[in-house]
Design an enzyme around this catalytic site. Structure first.
Site, PDB file in Angstrom:
ATOM      1  N   ILE A 178     -16.257  31.458  85.972  1.00  0.00           N
ATOM      2  CA  ILE A 178     -16.805  30.185  84.944  1.00  0.00           C
ATOM      3  C   ILE A 178     -15.688  29.576  83.947  1.00  0.00           C
ATOM      4  O   ILE A 178     -16.234  28.942  84.089  1.00  0.00           O
ATOM      5  CB  ILE A 178     -18.182  30.760  84.332  1.00  0.00           C
ATOM      6  CG1 ILE A 178     -18.804  31.519  85.980  1.00  0.00           C
ATOM      7  CG2 ILE A 178     -19.185  30.183  83.752  1.00  0.00           C
ATOM      8  CD1 ILE A 178     -20.014  32.660  85.223  1.00  0.00           C
ATOM      9  N   PRO A 219     -25.446  52.518  93.033  1.00  0.00           N
ATOM     10  CA  PRO A 219     -26.300  53.239  91.753  1.00  0.00           C
ATOM     11  C   PRO A 219     -26.756  52.691  90.781  1.00  0.00           C
ATOM     12  O   PRO A 219     -26.487  51.624  90.098  1.00  0.00           O
ATOM     13  CB  PRO A 219     -25.552  53.901  91.283  1.00  0.00           C
ATOM     14  CG  PRO A 219     -24.777  54.068  92.099  1.00  0.00           C
ATOM     15  CD  PRO A 219     -24.521  52.294  92.760  1.00  0.00           C
ATOM     16  N   ILE A 251      -8.114  39.576  73.571  1.00  0.00           N
ATOM     17  CA  ILE A 251      -9.476  39.179  72.744  1.00  0.00           C
ATOM     18  C   ILE A 251      -9.362  40.799  71.632  1.00  0.00           C
ATOM     19  O   ILE A 251      -9.964  40.470  70.072  1.00  0.00           O
ATOM     20  CB  ILE A 251     -10.869  38.793  73.057  1.00  0.00           C
ATOM     21  CG1 ILE A 251     -11.123  39.506  73.865  1.00  0.00           C
ATOM     22  CG2 ILE A 251     -11.000  37.145  73.301  1.00  0.00           C
ATOM     23  CD1 ILE A 251     -13.075  39.449  74.740  1.00  0.00           C
ATOM     24  N   LEU A 268     -16.094  33.596  76.799  1.00  0.00           N
ATOM     25  CA  LEU A 268     -16.801  34.148  78.157  1.00  0.00           C
ATOM     26  C   LEU A 268     -15.829  35.565  78.113  1.00  0.00           C
ATOM     27  O   LEU A 268     -16.595  35.618  79.534  1.00  0.00           O
ATOM     28  CB  LEU A 268     -16.474  32.726  79.208  1.00  0.00           C
ATOM     29  CG  LEU A 268     -17.163  31.779  79.219  1.00  0.00           C
ATOM     30  CD1 LEU A 268     -16.449  30.583  78.445  1.00  0.00           C
ATOM     31  CD2 LEU A 268     -17.960  30.934  80.489  1.00  0.00           C
ATOM     32  N   TYR A 284     -21.988  47.469  82.579  1.00  0.00           N
ATOM     33  CA  TYR A 284     -22.016  46.551  82.106  1.00  0.00           C
ATOM     34  C   TYR A 284     -23.167  45.711  81.496  1.00  0.00           C
ATOM     35  O   TYR A 284     -23.115  45.333  80.435  1.00  0.00           O
ATOM     36  CB  TYR A 284     -21.176  45.067  83.731  1.00  0.00           C
ATOM     37  CG  TYR A 284     -22.025  43.925  84.029  1.00  0.00           C
ATOM     38  CD1 TYR A 284     -20.875  43.377  82.808  1.00  0.00           C
ATOM     39  CD2 TYR A 284     -22.506  42.967  84.508  1.00  0.00           C
ATOM     40  CE1 TYR A 284     -20.767  41.978  82.894  1.00  0.00           C
ATOM     41  CE2 TYR A 284     -22.956  41.625  83.802  1.00  0.00           C
ATOM     42  CZ  TYR A 284     -21.581  40.821  83.073  1.00  0.00           C
ATOM     43  OH  TYR A 284     -22.124  39.710  83.095  1.00  0.00           O
ATOM     44  N   LYS A 302     -23.151  44.141  77.456  1.00  0.00           N
ATOM     45  CA  LYS A 302     -23.398  42.845  77.503  1.00  0.00           C
ATOM     46  C   LYS A 302     -24.506  42.560  76.368  1.00  0.00           C
ATOM     47  O   LYS A 302     -24.497  41.714  75.148  1.00  0.00           O
ATOM     48  CB  LYS A 302     -23.362  41.271  78.531  1.00  0.00           C
ATOM     49  CG  LYS A 302     -22.658  41.588  79.149  1.00  0.00           C
ATOM     50  CD  LYS A 302     -21.688  40.614  79.380  1.00  0.00           C
ATOM     51  CE  LYS A 302     -22.007  38.948  78.929  1.00  0.00           C
ATOM     52  NZ  LYS A 302     -20.238  38.605  78.234  1.00  0.00           N
ATOM     53  N   THR A 332     -25.403  36.878  79.904  1.00  0.00           N
ATOM     54  CA  THR A 332     -26.065  37.306  81.478  1.00  0.00           C
ATOM     55  C   THR A 332     -27.477  37.881  81.610  1.00  0.00           C
ATOM     56  O   THR A 332     -28.330  38.238  80.384  1.00  0.00           O
ATOM     57  CB  THR A 332     -25.690  38.916  81.918  1.00  0.00           C
ATOM     58  OG1 THR A 332     -26.233  38.616  82.905  1.00  0.00           O
ATOM     59  CG2 THR A 332     -25.151  39.722  81.470  1.00  0.00           C
ATOM     60  N   ASP A 333     -28.439  37.217  82.460  1.00  0.00           N
ATOM     61  CA  ASP A 333     -29.543  37.565  82.585  1.00  0.00           C
ATOM     62  C   ASP A 333     -30.023  38.934  82.424  1.00  0.00           C
ATOM     63  O   ASP A 333     -30.921  39.678  83.076  1.00  0.00           O
ATOM     64  CB  ASP A 333     -30.671  36.888  83.980  1.00  0.00           C
ATOM     65  CG  ASP A 333     -29.863  36.782  85.048  1.00  0.00           C
ATOM     66  OD1 ASP A 333     -28.958  37.811  85.007  1.00  0.00           O
ATOM     67  OD2 ASP A 333     -30.276  36.651  85.752  1.00  0.00           O
ATOM     68  N   GLU A 334     -28.667  39.830  83.149  1.00  0.00           N
ATOM     69  CA  GLU A 334     -28.939  41.418  83.236  1.00  0.00           C
ATOM     70  C   GLU A 334     -29.095  42.361  82.033  1.00  0.00           C
ATOM     71  O   GLU A 334     -29.828  43.182  82.594  1.00  0.00           O
ATOM     72  CB  GLU A 334     -27.137  41.588  83.895  1.00  0.00           C
ATOM     73  CG  GLU A 334     -27.343  40.827  85.476  1.00  0.00           C
ATOM     74  CD  GLU A 334     -26.142  41.480  86.070  1.00  0.00           C
ATOM     75  OE1 GLU A 334     -25.937  43.215  85.956  1.00  0.00           O
ATOM     76  OE2 GLU A 334     -25.871  41.502  87.076  1.00  0.00           O
TER      77      GLU A 334
END
Ligand code: NAD
Ligand code: DAU
Length: 356
Positions: free
Chosen positions: A12, A295, A59, A80, A160, A164, A133-135
């Site tokens: 991205i 999983p 970073i 990002l 993950y 986030k 993220t939408d996650e």
């Protein structure tokens, strides 16, 4: 405007940089560690532009990040850089905690110290844009009516998405506690050119072309809401230049698709665009193979993108059909980029261009 972008060599981030260099007059500093997911070849079309600069920096490396802020004097940060692949976070989560949480913390601290030294006028205009993220919202039930909004409670499922979600909380805390002008965007699944072939869509395209199995997790009925990456890049630009400090925007393409349908659509496109004459199969779809489920696999994601449309006038330009066709054609027409990834050559190419 000077925009410091982290993770600009990724999928991205590179789309955002290509957009900013080609469509705007802003100066860009790309700060990227170049992990396995970083590929400077994705920026080859703009790398010689005088408004583009690159620094190979982690970073988490506080001292060097502070130096980059002082030298480049950014008006905005678009963050990002992250470990982005859910399956990797399940098999080994340490890097996700380090980059996504600790790295975001270091970047927030560097931004805060730099921002404290700015004039009042520059402070008001500065933005720290965290790309998320939408996650973080977990998953939705099967009902087609339920959507993620900007106020959906956080309920991340994977290492993950938990990393986030943690970074989103840190970013909001730096706004509430220190007044750092932040913005958060939470986006659905991106797809398009230059996508690393560990993710479902490029993996399916490249496996099919090599006559390999097309792994579909579980029953393949899980739903993702797909957004063409260049639509996302345009949305992020609208947000970083127009959104109020403290705002959150969900970004999505209104393209809910079952995984099995995505894989079948890719097979149909390949049957049309690159019919197979050597493998003993009638269609690429003969390669589809159901494998054990991921999983904690989230069942369904779907974004309510009304707020960004109402406030900033952004809507996606690609339908899933048009975007998927463009994507398949891009992979068929960019075999060199693909081959250098498949052979690992891309990292040697980077070492040659940017010796340490
Ligand atoms: P990507 O994995 O393709 O790229 C990540 C980039 O970050 C790479 O260039 C990598 O070298 C760099 N990076 C990793 N660790 C770093 C570190 N410690 N310091 C500096 N650079 C580092 O990821 P992507 O798919 O382009 O995603 C970009 C961002 O958007 C991520 O924050 C991700 O969580 C978020 N996001 C992705 C999607 C998607 O569908 N891909 C959707 C919503 C949000
Ligand atoms: O929703 C946004 C997220 O989308 C981003 O935050 C992540 O960074 C990005 O990787 C993506 O996560 P997903 O897990 O949804 O993407 P992935 O391409 O890995 O998987 C998409 C769906 O396809 C998911 O339901 C798992 C399934 N899948 C994936 C692979 C790699 C398969 O069935 N087979 C596969 O081989």
């Amino acid at each position: 405007m000077n925009i410091l972008i982290t993770g600009g060599a990724g999928f991205i981030g590179s789309a955002v940089i290509r957009y900013l260099i080609n469509e705007t007059q802003h100066n860009i500093l790309n700060v990227d560690k170049l992990t396995y997911a970083g590929n400077l070849e994705s920026l080859a079309s703009i790398e010689n532009n005088s408004r583009y600069h690159f620094s190979q920096t982690d970073i988490c490396d506080k001292e060097n990040i502070i130096q980059l802020f002082n030298k480049f004097q950014p008006n905005a940060v678009m963050h990002l850089a992250a470990e982005s692949h859910v399956d990797r976070s399940i098999s080994s989560s340490a890097e996700f905690i380090q980059t996504n949480i600790v790295g975001t913390f270091q970047l927030l601290e560097a931004s805060r110290h730099y921002w404290n030294g700015l004039s009042k006028e520059k402070q008001d205009l500065f933005r720290f844009h965290h790309i998320s993220t939408d996650e973080v919202y977990g998953d939705l039930s099967d009902s087609v009516t339920e959507l993620f909004t900007e106020t959906t409670p956080y309920a991340p499922s994977s290492p993950y998405s938990a990393s986030k979600a943690s970074s989103d909380h840190l970013v909001r805390a730096w706004y509430r506690t220190y007044g750092l002008p932040i913005i958060i965007t939470n986006c659905s699944n991106n797809y398009g050119p230059y996508h690393f072939p560990e993710k479902l869509i490029p993996l399916t395209i490249l496996n099919a072309l090599q006559g390999k199995k097309l792994p579909v997790y579980g029953n393949g009925e899980q739903i993702r809401d797909w957004l063409y990456v260049e639509d996302h890049a345009r949305a992020l630009y609208q947000v970083v230049t127009k959104a109020n400090a403290g705002a959150t925007y969900n970004i999505g393409g209104h393209n809910e698709q079952k995984n099995i349908d995505v894989v079948k659509d890719i097979c149909n496109l390949l049957d049309e665009l690159a019919p197979n004459k050597t493998l003993e199969i009638a269609s690429y779809s003969d390669l589809i193979t159901f494998v054990p489920d991921r999983p904690g696999h989230d069942v369904r994601y779907a974004i309510d993108a009304r707020k960004i449309k109402q406030d900033l006038g952004w809507v996606p330009q690609e339908s899933f059909q048009s975007g998927l066709r463009k994507t398949v054609l891009w992979y068929l027409n960019n075999q060199e980029w693909v081959n250098r990834i498949l052979t690992g050559e891309y990292q040697k190419w980077i070492q040659k261009q940017y010796p340490l």
